[in-house]
Design an enzyme around this catalytic site. Structure first.
Site, PDB file in Angstrom:
ATOM      1  N   PHE A   1     -15.691   3.152   6.512  1.00 15.30           N
ATOM      2  CA  PHE A   1     -14.291   3.799   6.305  1.00 15.30           C
ATOM      3  C   PHE A   1     -13.993   3.589   4.701  1.00 15.30           C
ATOM      4  CE2 PHE A   1     -14.324  -1.036   7.414  1.00 15.30           C
ATOM      5  CZ  PHE A   1     -13.855  -1.636   6.023  1.00 15.30           C
TER       6      PHE A   1
ATOM      7  N   ARG B   1      -1.858 -14.055   3.836  1.00 16.18           N
ATOM      8  CA  ARG B   1      -2.520 -13.515   4.903  1.00 16.18           C
ATOM      9  C   ARG B   1      -1.986 -13.721   6.336  1.00 16.18           C
ATOM     10  NH1 ARG B   1      -7.111 -10.213   3.796  1.00 16.18           N
ATOM     11  NH2 ARG B   1      -7.990 -11.327   5.678  1.00 16.18           N
TER      12      ARG B   1
ATOM     13  N   TYR C   1     -11.903  -1.876  -4.236  1.00 17.55           N
ATOM     14  CA  TYR C   1     -12.639  -2.063  -2.778  1.00 17.55           C
ATOM     15  C   TYR C   1     -13.979  -1.939  -3.030  1.00 17.55           C
ATOM     16  CZ  TYR C   1      -8.173  -2.561  -0.032  1.00 17.55           C
ATOM     17  OH  TYR C   1      -7.116  -3.011   0.470  1.00 17.55           O
TER      18      TYR C   1
ATOM     19  N   ASN D   1      -2.047  -0.001   6.750  1.00 21.49           N
ATOM     20  CA  ASN D   1      -1.483  -1.385   7.569  1.00 21.49           C
ATOM     21  C   ASN D   1      -0.500  -2.176   6.371  1.00 21.49           C
ATOM     22  OD1 ASN D   1      -3.604  -2.091   5.714  1.00 21.49           O
ATOM     23  ND2 ASN D   1      -4.656  -3.184   7.071  1.00 21.49           N
TER      24      ASN D   1
ATOM     25  N   GLU E   1      -9.324  -9.900  -8.256  1.00 18.43           N
ATOM     26  CA  GLU E   1      -8.224  -8.780  -7.924  1.00 18.43           C
ATOM     27  C   GLU E   1      -7.066  -9.097  -8.874  1.00 18.43           C
ATOM     28  OE1 GLU E   1      -7.751  -9.136  -3.400  1.00 18.43           O
ATOM     29  OE2 GLU E   1      -9.530  -8.344  -3.264  1.00 18.43           O
TER      30      GLU E   1
ATOM     31  N   HIS F   1      -1.876  -5.565   1.406  1.00 15.91           N
ATOM     32  CA  HIS F   1      -3.197  -6.048   1.078  1.00 15.91           C
ATOM     33  C   HIS F   1      -2.898  -7.567   0.589  1.00 15.91           C
ATOM     34  CE1 HIS F   1      -7.122  -7.012  -0.758  1.00 15.91           C
ATOM     35  NE2 HIS F   1      -6.321  -7.454  -1.798  1.00 15.91           N
TER      36      HIS F   1
ATOM     37  N   THR G   1      -5.728  -7.503  10.426  1.00 11.62           N
ATOM     38  CA  THR G   1      -5.886  -6.096   9.839  1.00 11.62           C
ATOM     39  C   THR G   1      -5.497  -4.910  10.922  1.00 11.62           C
ATOM     40  OG1 THR G   1      -7.937  -6.933   8.788  1.00 11.62           O
ATOM     41  CG2 THR G   1      -7.847  -4.600   8.779  1.00 11.62           C
TER      42      THR G   1
ATOM     43  N   LYS H   1       0.841  -1.290  -0.116  1.00 11.07           N
ATOM     44  CA  LYS H   1       0.030   0.124  -0.107  1.00 11.07           C
ATOM     45  C   LYS H   1       0.955   1.225  -0.123  1.00 11.07           C
ATOM     46  CE  LYS H   1      -3.867  -2.284   2.381  1.00 11.07           C
ATOM     47  NZ  LYS H   1      -4.870  -2.144   3.296  1.00 11.07           N
TER      48      LYS H   1
ATOM     49  N   ARG I   1       2.182  -6.797   9.287  1.00  7.64           N
ATOM     50  CA  ARG I   1       1.484  -5.668  10.129  1.00  7.64           C
ATOM     51  C   ARG I   1       1.704  -5.207  11.360  1.00  7.64           C
ATOM     52  NH1 ARG I   1      -4.136  -7.309   7.288  1.00  7.64           N
ATOM     53  NH2 ARG I   1      -4.096  -5.858   5.348  1.00  7.64           N
TER      54      ARG I   1
HETATM   55  P1  ATP Z   1      -6.939  -6.063   2.815  1.00  3.15           P
HETATM   56  O1  ATP Z   1      -8.169  -6.387   2.384  1.00  3.15           O
HETATM   57  O2  ATP Z   1      -6.323  -4.795   2.596  1.00  3.15           O
HETATM   58  O3  ATP Z   1      -6.021  -7.062   2.675  1.00  3.15           O
HETATM   59  P2  ATP Z   1      -8.037  -7.114   5.405  1.00  3.15           P
HETATM   60  O4  ATP Z   1      -8.552  -8.120   4.779  1.00  3.15           O
HETATM   61  O5  ATP Z   1      -7.482  -7.687   6.614  1.00  3.15           O
HETATM   62  O6  ATP Z   1      -7.357  -5.885   4.532  1.00  3.15           O
HETATM   63  P3  ATP Z   1     -10.669  -5.698   5.246  1.00  3.15           P
HETATM   64  O7  ATP Z   1     -11.635  -5.831   6.038  1.00  3.15           O
HETATM   65  O8  ATP Z   1     -10.648  -6.471   3.869  1.00  3.15           O
HETATM   66  O9  ATP Z   1      -9.414  -6.166   5.947  1.00  3.15           O
HETATM   67  O10 ATP Z   1     -10.567  -4.110   5.179  1.00  3.15           O
HETATM   68  C1  ATP Z   1      -9.746  -3.706   3.999  1.00  3.15           C
HETATM   69  C2  ATP Z   1      -8.960  -2.347   4.501  1.00  3.15           C
HETATM   70  O11 ATP Z   1      -9.586  -1.480   4.917  1.00  3.15           O
HETATM   71  C3  ATP Z   1      -8.020  -2.821   5.555  1.00  3.15           C
HETATM   72  O12 ATP Z   1      -6.876  -3.311   5.279  1.00  3.15           O
HETATM   73  C4  ATP Z   1      -7.654  -1.324   6.239  1.00  3.15           C
HETATM   74  O13 ATP Z   1      -6.781  -0.808   5.264  1.00  3.15           O
HETATM   75  C5  ATP Z   1      -9.127  -0.977   5.881  1.00  3.15           C
HETATM   76  N1  ATP Z   1      -9.844  -0.770   7.085  1.00  3.15           N
HETATM   77  C6  ATP Z   1     -10.520  -1.959   7.679  1.00  3.15           C
HETATM   78  N2  ATP Z   1     -11.092  -1.890   8.731  1.00  3.15           N
HETATM   79  C7  ATP Z   1     -11.207  -0.592   9.000  1.00  3.15           C
HETATM   80  C8  ATP Z   1     -11.394   0.432   9.879  1.00  3.15           C
HETATM   81  N3  ATP Z   1     -12.295  -0.110  11.002  1.00  3.15           N
HETATM   82  N4  ATP Z   1     -10.972   1.566   9.859  1.00  3.15           N
HETATM   83  C9  ATP Z   1     -10.320   2.154   8.884  1.00  3.15           C
HETATM   84  N5  ATP Z   1      -9.836   1.248   8.021  1.00  3.15           N
HETATM   85  C10 ATP Z   1     -10.199   0.086   8.019  1.00  3.15           C
HETATM   86 MG    MG Z   2      -9.701  -7.685   2.861  1.00  3.54          MG
END
Ligand code: ATP
Ligand code: MG
Length: 138
Positions: free
Chosen positions: A57, A85, A49, A112, A126, A115, A91, A9, A102
């Site tokens: 968010f 993962r 996304y 974080n 994706e 992705h 996350t 990111k 992370r």
């Molecule tokens: P990613 O999809 O980026 O690999 P993830 O699968 O761990 O991350 P997701 O739930 O898919 O988490 O959320 C996508 C992204 O949105 C997170 O990586 C983070 O950057 C952001 N995000 C998730 N939850 C929050 C939150 N509560 N507040 C702010 N940003 C968030």
């Molecule tokens: Mg995700």
């Protein structure tokens, strides 16, 4: 053999973590079969996304993801979706296990560093979002 999409990111790129992330992937026998750097428009980030479009968010996340260059990679290996993962960690960096990307580098739940696709269906979507078949080495 499975494939997944990984993104370093904008915070990871800006903070000079490209090499560190790639080192961890390679050290864990994950093969990079596609890779490029790009700077997403806000619309491209919103499309990527789209599953999160109802989340509170969403605007902040897609603004962040289009705030600077990212490195997108196609990773290949056995069970690579889950493996990636696990290397990424949870996350929220405060909840991520020790030794994960992370936990070691993320500054907050949004910024974080990485992705990773979370299932075969999302991985297919994706990967196709960023790569055509000539950009993935066999
Ligand atoms: P990613 O999809 O980026 O690999 P993830 O699968 O761990 O991350 P997701 O739930 O898919 O988490 O959320 C996508 C992204 O949105 C997170 O990586 C983070 O950057 C952001 N995000 C998730 N939850 C929050 C939150 N509560 N507040 C702010 N940003 C968030
Ligand atoms: Mg995700």
């Amino acid at each position: 053999m499975e494939r997944t999409l990984s993104i370093i990111k904008p915070d990871g790129v800006t903070r000079g973590l490209i090499g560190e992330v790639i080192r961890r992937l390679e050290k864990n026998d994950i093969r990079i079969v596609g890779m490029k750097m790009l700077w997403m428009t806000r619309e491209q980030a919103r499309g990527f996304y789209a599953v999160h479009r109802e989340r509170p968010f969403f605007d902040s996340l897609t603004n962040f993801m289009s705030s600077g260059p990212v490195v997108v990679m196609v990773l290949e290996g056995e069970n690579v979706i889950e493996k990636n993962r696990t290397l990424m960690g949870a996350t929220d960096p405060t909840k991520a296990a020790e030794g994960t990307i992370r936990r070691d580098f993320a500054t907050e739940i949004e910024k974080n560093v990485v992705h990773g696709s979370d299932a075969p269906e999302t991985a297919a979507f994706e990967i196709g979002y960023f790569f055509n078949r000539f950009e993935i080495v066999a």
